[in-house]
Design a protein around this motif. Structure first.
Motif, PDB file in Angstrom:
ATOM      1  N   ARG A  41       0.830  -1.203   0.000  1.00  0.00           N
ATOM      2  CA  ARG A  41       0.000   0.000   0.000  1.00  0.00           C
ATOM      3  C   ARG A  41       0.862   1.250   0.000  1.00  0.00           C
ATOM      4  NH1 ARG A  41      -4.166   0.259  -2.423  1.00  0.00           N
ATOM      5  NH2 ARG A  41      -4.623  -1.797  -1.567  1.00  0.00           N
ATOM      6  N   HIS A  42       1.975   1.204   0.726  1.00  0.00           N
ATOM      7  CA  HIS A  42       2.894   2.346   0.700  1.00  0.00           C
ATOM      8  C   HIS A  42       3.536   2.495  -0.680  1.00  0.00           C
ATOM      9  CE1 HIS A  42       2.811   3.849   4.804  1.00  0.00           C
ATOM     10  NE2 HIS A  42       2.764   2.604   5.237  1.00  0.00           N
ATOM     11  N   ALA A  43       3.940   1.382  -1.278  1.00  0.00           N
ATOM     12  CA  ALA A  43       4.517   1.442  -2.616  1.00  0.00           C
ATOM     13  C   ALA A  43       3.508   1.968  -3.631  1.00  0.00           C
ATOM     14  CB  ALA A  43       5.014   0.054  -3.031  1.00  0.00           C
ATOM     15  N   TRP A  44       2.248   1.621  -3.441  1.00  0.00           N
ATOM     16  CA  TRP A  44       1.179   1.991  -4.371  1.00  0.00           C
ATOM     17  C   TRP A  44       0.814   3.468  -4.265  1.00  0.00           C
ATOM     18  CZ3 TRP A  44      -0.801  -0.002  -8.548  1.00  0.00           C
ATOM     19  CH2 TRP A  44      -2.108   0.287  -8.963  1.00  0.00           C
ATOM     20  N   SER A  45       0.913   4.040  -3.051  1.00  0.00           N
ATOM     21  CA  SER A  45       0.293   5.352  -2.844  1.00  0.00           C
ATOM     22  C   SER A  45       1.185   6.430  -2.232  1.00  0.00           C
ATOM     23  CB  SER A  45      -0.950   5.193  -1.951  1.00  0.00           C
ATOM     24  OG  SER A  45      -0.599   4.676  -0.677  1.00  0.00           O
ATOM     25  N   ASP A  46       2.398   6.114  -1.793  1.00  0.00           N
ATOM     26  CA  ASP A  46       3.179   7.119  -1.068  1.00  0.00           C
ATOM     27  C   ASP A  46       3.651   8.284  -1.939  1.00  0.00           C
ATOM     28  OD1 ASP A  46       2.859   5.863   1.309  1.00  0.00           O
ATOM     29  OD2 ASP A  46       4.948   5.258   1.564  1.00  0.00           O
ATOM     30  N   GLY A  47       4.227   7.994  -3.099  1.00  0.00           N
ATOM     31  CA  GLY A  47       4.713   9.059  -3.971  1.00  0.00           C
ATOM     32  C   GLY A  47       6.076   9.599  -3.586  1.00  0.00           C
ATOM     33  N   GLU A  48       6.518  10.614  -4.358  1.00  0.00           N
ATOM     34  CA  GLU A  48       7.806  11.273  -4.184  1.00  0.00           C
ATOM     35  C   GLU A  48       8.985  10.312  -4.307  1.00  0.00           C
ATOM     36  OE1 GLU A  48       7.970  14.648  -1.346  1.00  0.00           O
ATOM     37  OE2 GLU A  48       7.339  15.389  -3.304  1.00  0.00           O
ATOM     38  N   ASP A  49       8.817   9.290  -5.147  1.00  0.00           N
ATOM     39  CA  ASP A  49       9.912   8.351  -5.407  1.00  0.00           C
ATOM     40  C   ASP A  49      10.789   8.828  -6.556  1.00  0.00           C
ATOM     41  OD1 ASP A  49       9.397   5.966  -3.605  1.00  0.00           O
ATOM     42  OD2 ASP A  49       7.446   6.179  -4.555  1.00  0.00           O
ATOM     43  N   PHE A  50      10.187   9.490  -7.541  1.00  0.00           N
ATOM     44  CA  PHE A  50      10.881  10.027  -8.702  1.00  0.00           C
ATOM     45  C   PHE A  50      11.610   8.950  -9.499  1.00  0.00           C
ATOM     46  CE2 PHE A  50      10.230  13.526  -5.764  1.00  0.00           C
ATOM     47  CZ  PHE A  50       9.478  14.367  -6.577  1.00  0.00           C
ATOM     48  N   GLU A  51      11.042   7.746  -9.474  1.00  0.00           N
ATOM     49  CA  GLU A  51      11.445   6.717 -10.431  1.00  0.00           C
ATOM     50  C   GLU A  51      10.679   6.960 -11.731  1.00  0.00           C
ATOM     51  OE1 GLU A  51      13.803   4.589 -10.097  1.00  0.00           O
ATOM     52  OE2 GLU A  51      14.193   4.720  -7.944  1.00  0.00           O
ATOM     53  N   LEU A  52      11.047   6.239 -12.778  1.00  0.00           N
ATOM     54  CA  LEU A  52      10.377   6.381 -14.073  1.00  0.00           C
ATOM     55  C   LEU A  52       9.476   5.187 -14.353  1.00  0.00           C
ATOM     56  CD1 LEU A  52      13.247   7.680 -16.395  1.00  0.00           C
ATOM     57  CD2 LEU A  52      11.512   9.022 -15.193  1.00  0.00           C
ATOM     58  N   LEU A  53       8.307   5.464 -14.918  1.00  0.00           N
ATOM     59  CA  LEU A  53       7.452   4.455 -15.525  1.00  0.00           C
ATOM     60  C   LEU A  53       7.660   4.544 -17.028  1.00  0.00           C
ATOM     61  CD1 LEU A  53       4.199   4.918 -13.442  1.00  0.00           C
ATOM     62  CD2 LEU A  53       5.403   2.745 -13.731  1.00  0.00           C
ATOM     63  N   LEU A  54       8.002   3.421 -17.648  1.00  0.00           N
ATOM     64  CA  LEU A  54       8.371   3.387 -19.060  1.00  0.00           C
ATOM     65  C   LEU A  54       7.595   2.292 -19.778  1.00  0.00           C
ATOM     66  CD1 LEU A  54      12.175   3.448 -18.294  1.00  0.00           C
ATOM     67  CD2 LEU A  54      10.955   5.367 -19.334  1.00  0.00           C
ATOM     68  N   CYS A  55       7.104   2.605 -20.952  1.00  0.00           N
ATOM     69  CA  CYS A  55       6.425   1.612 -21.784  1.00  0.00           C
ATOM     70  C   CYS A  55       7.271   1.335 -23.024  1.00  0.00           C
ATOM     71  CB  CYS A  55       5.044   2.121 -22.212  1.00  0.00           C
ATOM     72  SG  CYS A  55       3.960   2.516 -20.830  1.00  0.00           S
TER      73      CYS A  55
ATOM     74  N   PRO B 116      -6.488   4.228  -8.021  1.00  0.00           N
ATOM     75  CA  PRO B 116      -5.271   5.018  -7.767  1.00  0.00           C
ATOM     76  C   PRO B 116      -5.400   5.781  -6.460  1.00  0.00           C
ATOM     77  CG  PRO B 116      -6.598   6.030  -9.499  1.00  0.00           C
ATOM     78  CD  PRO B 116      -7.241   4.716  -9.188  1.00  0.00           C
ATOM     79  N   GLN B 117      -4.300   5.870  -5.732  1.00  0.00           N
ATOM     80  CA  GLN B 117      -4.272   6.564  -4.451  1.00  0.00           C
ATOM     81  C   GLN B 117      -2.953   7.318  -4.330  1.00  0.00           C
ATOM     82  OE1 GLN B 117      -4.630   3.182  -1.835  1.00  0.00           O
ATOM     83  NE2 GLN B 117      -6.838   3.431  -1.612  1.00  0.00           N
ATOM     84  N   GLY B 118      -2.984   8.456  -3.644  1.00  0.00           N
ATOM     85  CA  GLY B 118      -1.768   9.213  -3.424  1.00  0.00           C
ATOM     86  C   GLY B 118      -2.073  10.665  -3.125  1.00  0.00           C
ATOM     87  N   PHE B 119      -1.012  11.477  -3.168  1.00  0.00           N
ATOM     88  CA  PHE B 119      -1.137  12.895  -2.873  1.00  0.00           C
ATOM     89  C   PHE B 119      -0.865  13.688  -4.141  1.00  0.00           C
ATOM     90  CE2 PHE B 119       0.896  16.966  -1.731  1.00  0.00           C
ATOM     91  CZ  PHE B 119      -0.145  17.532  -1.017  1.00  0.00           C
ATOM     92  N   ILE B 120      -1.816  14.537  -4.530  1.00  0.00           N
ATOM     93  CA  ILE B 120      -1.647  15.374  -5.717  1.00  0.00           C
ATOM     94  C   ILE B 120      -1.131  16.739  -5.263  1.00  0.00           C
ATOM     95  CG2 ILE B 120      -2.792  16.454  -7.681  1.00  0.00           C
ATOM     96  CD1 ILE B 120      -4.757  14.129  -7.686  1.00  0.00           C
ATOM     97  N   HIS B 121      -0.005  17.164  -5.822  1.00  0.00           N
ATOM     98  CA  HIS B 121       0.677  18.382  -5.386  1.00  0.00           C
ATOM     99  C   HIS B 121       0.102  19.660  -5.984  1.00  0.00           C
ATOM    100  CE1 HIS B 121       3.599  15.274  -4.333  1.00  0.00           C
ATOM    101  NE2 HIS B 121       4.081  16.122  -3.455  1.00  0.00           N
ATOM    102  N   GLY B 122      -1.032  19.592  -6.600  1.00  0.00           N
ATOM    103  CA  GLY B 122      -1.633  20.813  -7.134  1.00  0.00           C
ATOM    104  C   GLY B 122      -1.401  20.984  -8.617  1.00  0.00           C
ATOM    105  N   GLY B 123      -0.899  19.992  -9.283  1.00  0.00           N
ATOM    106  CA  GLY B 123      -0.696  20.079 -10.723  1.00  0.00           C
ATOM    107  C   GLY B 123      -0.217  18.757 -11.253  1.00  0.00           C
ATOM    108  N   GLU B 124      -0.287  18.585 -12.550  1.00  0.00           N
ATOM    109  CA  GLU B 124       0.166  17.344 -13.175  1.00  0.00           C
ATOM    110  C   GLU B 124       1.369  17.581 -14.064  1.00  0.00           C
ATOM    111  OE1 GLU B 124      -3.060  15.341 -15.060  1.00  0.00           O
ATOM    112  OE2 GLU B 124      -4.339  15.418 -13.312  1.00  0.00           O
TER     113      GLU B 124
END
Length: 328
Positions: free
Chosen positions: A258-272, A320-328
């Motif tokens: 749950r922490h991995a799913w929703s914590d955020g601020e990891d700044f890893e990349l998701l790549l397709c 999806p779960q997490g914290f939105i910082h006010g912009g995308e």
């Protein structure tokens, strides 16, 4: 306090109501490295620099009590973070960082000059580590919280296509560049933008879509899927979970996943990547000292929109779960 910083604080007079003190400009100019891409740097009304390709520009601002806690966190860490999060955006576009503009708004208090210098030490450290030139910016004092805004300028070679969120296709493999979760134990202040992957992937593989993980793995993956008009079927057991997520789990009672799913601020990349490139990545990542060794395949893009996992032969939707910082 380090001796070097103490000396810096002694030679910088108090910042008054004016936007920029000459002494602070002299300090910044003296601390910043001269890099070949800059023809004219800090000290004039504007900078002059030499671009080598198409420009990629992003900006982000971090604010006390929103993105950090000034009374709890080291100012140099705050400065480092302000640069690193922008570098992560440049990496997510498949570009190389070159130059940046930095704006500080410091609270009106007796030690505002010391605070400005301490924040800038972290900014300078990040600039040196990632070979980025500081070409200008602004400094002001106000009756509000500490705010740090960075505008990062990157470049794409003439033949490069920018990585976008909207390029994913059904059947593409989804990769995560490293373990996630539990960043609030300290990694959120010293993130490591995955610029190390850009050139290797650019040279040998076709990345169809990309995004960095800032608000959370689930929110940012959902954004990528929405932009591409598709969904993803996840292998949740394959999602790499950071040891910090396990530590946080002991404190919160929430599962490490749950922490991995929703914590955020990891700044890893998701790549397709396309299936044929995925096969080559799997071969390359097992080679000794391969820069792709951190990549972990976590799912596949599908025509059914949303985030899904297969359980007992059925597809179950994952919110999806997490914290939105006010912009995308």
């Amino acid at each position: 306090m380090h001796a070097r910083q103490s000396h810096i604080f002694q030679v910088i007079p108090r910042i008054e109501k004016r936007f920029v003190e000459t002494s602070f400009l002299a300090y910044v100019r003296g601390r910043c490295r001269r890099l070949p891409q800059v023809e004219l740097g800090i000290g004039d009304d504007a900078a002059v620099y030499e671009p080598r390709g198409r420009q990629v520009v992003c900006t982000d601002q971090i604010i006390d009590r929103v993105d950090f806690e000034l009374d709890q966190h080291c100012p140099a860490d705050i400065g480092f973070k302000s640069v690193a999060i922008n570098l992560s955006d440049i990496a997510a576009m498949g570009a190389r960082p070159r130059s940046m503009l930095v704006t500080l708004a410091v609270p009106r208090r007796p030690d505002n000059s010391e605070l400005a210098a301490a924040v800038y030490e972290g900014i300078i450290e990040a600039a040196a580590e990632y070979h980025v030139a500081i070409i200008g910016g602004d400094l002001s004092v106000h009756d509000g919280p500490l705010m740090v805004s960075v505008t990062m300028i990157g470049e794409l070679d003439a033949t490069w296509t920018p990585w976008k969120r909207s390029g994913g296709k059904v059947g593409d493999a989804v990769y995560l560049s490293g373990p996630v979760g539990g960043s609030l134990l300290g990694r959120h202040l010293r993130p490591k933008p995955r610029l190390d992957l850009v050139d290797t992937l650019r040279d040998d593989f076709n990345v169809t879509a990309a995004i960095d993980v800032s608000d959370s793995l689930s929110i940012d993956l959902d954004r990528l899927c929405a932009a591409s008009g598709i969904g993803v079927r996840l292998d949740v057991d394959a999602i790499p979970i950071h040891r910090d997520a396990e530590k946080r789990s002991e404190e919160t009672g929430r599962s490490p996943f749950r922490h991995a799913w929703s914590d955020g601020e990891d700044f890893e990349l998701l790549l397709c990547v396309a299936p044929e490139d995925a096969s080559r990545i799997e071969s390359a990542r097992t080679e000794a000292s391969s820069p792709l060794g951190d990549l972990q395949r976590i799912g596949e893009l599908t025509s059914r929109r949303g985030l899904w996992k297969l359980e007992a032969g059925k597809l179950l939707r994952l919110p999806p779960q997490g914290f939105i910082h006010g912009g995308e």
